[in-house]
Design an enzyme around this catalytic site. Structure first.
Site, PDB file in Angstrom:
ATOM      1  N   GLY A   1       0.858  -1.189   0.000  1.00 58.47           N
ATOM      2  CA  GLY A   1       0.000   0.000   0.000  1.00 58.47           C
ATOM      3  C   GLY A   1       0.887   1.230   0.000  1.00 58.47           C
ATOM      4  O   GLY A   1       2.023   1.193  -0.490  1.00 58.47           O
ATOM      5  N   ARG A   2       0.387   2.325   0.599  1.00 60.30           N
ATOM      6  CA  ARG A   2       1.158   3.582   0.565  1.00 60.30           C
ATOM      7  C   ARG A   2       2.553   3.418   1.159  1.00 60.30           C
ATOM      8  O   ARG A   2       3.555   3.783   0.558  1.00 60.30           O
ATOM      9  CB  ARG A   2       0.446   4.658   1.382  1.00 60.30           C
ATOM     10  N   ILE A   3       2.611   2.885   2.392  1.00 60.61           N
ATOM     11  CA  ILE A   3       3.903   2.857   3.095  1.00 60.61           C
ATOM     12  C   ILE A   3       4.825   1.781   2.492  1.00 60.61           C
ATOM     13  O   ILE A   3       6.023   2.009   2.295  1.00 60.61           O
ATOM     14  CB  ILE A   3       3.694   2.666   4.613  1.00 60.61           C
TER      15      ILE A   3
ATOM     16  N   THR B   1       7.220  -2.169  10.968  1.00 58.08           N
ATOM     17  CA  THR B   1       6.786  -0.828  11.393  1.00 58.08           C
ATOM     18  C   THR B   1       5.262  -0.729  11.287  1.00 58.08           C
ATOM     19  O   THR B   1       4.717   0.374  11.276  1.00 58.08           O
ATOM     20  CB  THR B   1       7.412   0.268  10.490  1.00 58.08           C
TER      21      THR B   1
ATOM     22  N   ARG C   1       2.089  -3.183  12.703  1.00 58.29           N
ATOM     23  CA  ARG C   1       1.462  -3.397  14.003  1.00 58.29           C
ATOM     24  C   ARG C   1       2.081  -4.642  14.630  1.00 58.29           C
ATOM     25  O   ARG C   1       2.314  -5.651  13.947  1.00 58.29           O
ATOM     26  CB  ARG C   1      -0.048  -3.611  13.859  1.00 58.29           C
TER      27      ARG C   1
ATOM     28  N   GLU D   1       2.137  -3.868  23.397  1.00 59.04           N
ATOM     29  CA  GLU D   1       2.681  -2.550  23.776  1.00 59.04           C
ATOM     30  C   GLU D   1       2.027  -2.034  25.043  1.00 59.04           C
ATOM     31  O   GLU D   1       0.817  -2.197  25.191  1.00 59.04           O
ATOM     32  CB  GLU D   1       2.459  -1.554  22.629  1.00 59.04           C
TER      33      GLU D   1
ATOM     34  N   HIS E   1       7.704   2.508  18.880  1.00 62.51           N
ATOM     35  CA  HIS E   1       6.570   2.876  18.015  1.00 62.51           C
ATOM     36  C   HIS E   1       6.670   4.360  17.614  1.00 62.51           C
ATOM     37  O   HIS E   1       5.733   5.136  17.833  1.00 62.51           O
ATOM     38  CB  HIS E   1       5.232   2.592  18.731  1.00 62.51           C
TER      39      HIS E   1
END
Ligand code: DGY
Length: 325
Positions: free
Chosen positions: A155-157, A235, A237, A266, A284
């Site tokens: 996707g975008r990232i 990076t 989840r 987390e 994070h």
């Protein structure tokens, strides 16, 4: 004048935008994630809310919020939001895609280099004062240029991460439901199945959202299918990776190392992770650049303004609830 609740201090610009539009802004004074009770109390008194990934925006919260005009998440990930529950109740939700794409992709690269070139281990030795001077066998790492980069979720990232490999001349493989023509055209990237990507990649960077189908996508058997010289970068989840099994795989040398910005539980990490030398761990912070965090704050505030006016937020997660707005 509407009342907007922000569940934790954000970059100033969010408040500025909302106040300039004439709204009252209440920001939680808690220095940390808001306890559930306080969260429910705060949203009950608000007309719209800016939430964080640490706030659970579920059916209970929506019911506590009465006739709320919407929840704007200050994050691109929205696994903390129950989208169907909001849609059932006619409540708009939004997230902050786009503004953090490059920052997150850059962090993926930072982790990739830090772990492959053993930057943190080396830094520790330098600070300890125990470096004996140059040595031909010290801190031998892995080559990056020319090695195969595997992108899970283009996707975008994931796309930005892959495009930033230009200059390192890395063959790029990707796994995604959709074809990514940009990556294929620009990099000659190949869309492959998950098993091929595992088998052939030297660096695997994870960019899928957390959903039931991606929870524990990476588990012991998957690590065993990876090259024992390969690195995993996450990076996205934490729960996409079975963290306890990752620790076992790292200890057993089934993969070479990992660069992690996100964790399954987390803010905790599973036992054993933090004592491994072949992991680089960051809290994070992939989107934590000035530009990106300001962009997130602005976008979340603009989304709130739209919600308050009954208009379509720029990055609405359930546009159906607003009909033709
Ligand atoms: C996100 O936006 O989902 C990140 O995890 C935090 O910026």
């Amino acid at each position: 004048m509407a009342k907007v609740f922000i569940t934790r201090k954000l970059p100033e610009v969010a408040e500025q935008i909302l106040k300039e539009a004439g709204h009252q802004v209440v920001v939680s004074s808690q220095d940390g994630p808001l306890p559930r009770k306080e969260f429910l109390k705060g949203i009950a008194r608000a007309d719209a809310v800016i939430t964080l990934l640490t706030d659970q925006v579920d059916g209970e919260a929506m019911d506590a919020a009465g006739d709320i005009k919407g929840f704007a998440n200050y994050a691109v990930g929205f696994d903390n939001m129950d989208v169907p529950a909001a849609t059932d109740r006619g409540i708009p939700l939004s997230n902050t895609p786009g503004v953090l794409t490059d920052a997150t992709a850059e962090m993926a690269w930072a982790l990739l280099f830090a772990v492959s070139r053993r930057v943190i281990e080396s830094d520790r030795v330098m600070r300890s004062g125990l470096w004996p001077g140059w040595g031909p066998m010290q801190f031998i790492g892995s080559d990056v240029g020319g090695r195969t980069l595997g992108i899970v979720g283009a996707g975008r990232i994931g796309t930005a991460m892959a495009l930033k490999s230009r200059g390192f001349e890395m063959p790029v493989l990707y796994v995604d439901e959709n074809r990514n023509e940009l990556l294929e055209r620009e990099l000659g990237a190949k869309k492959v199945d998950f098993e091929t990507l595992l088998r052939e990649s030297d660096y695997i960077s994870v960019h899928v959202p957390l959903m039931p189908s991606t929870k524990h996508l990476f588990h012991r058997e998957v690590f065993r299918e990876m090259k024992h010289t390969a690195y995993l970068i996450n990076t996205a989840r934490g729960p996409v990776v079975n963290e306890a099994e990752l620790v076992e795989a790292l200890k057993a040398g089934e993969i070479a190392g990992a660069g992690l910005d996100v964790f399954e539980y987390e803010p905790k990490m599973v036992d054993g992770l933090a004592t491994l030398d072949n992991v680089v761990i960051t809290p994070h912070t992939a989107s934590a650049t000035e530009g990106s965090r300001n962009g997130m704050a602005e976008l979340a505030a603009r989304n709130v303004l739209a919600m308050l006016e009954g208009k379509m937020p720029e990055t609405c997660l359930n546009p159906g609830v607003l009909g033709d707005a």
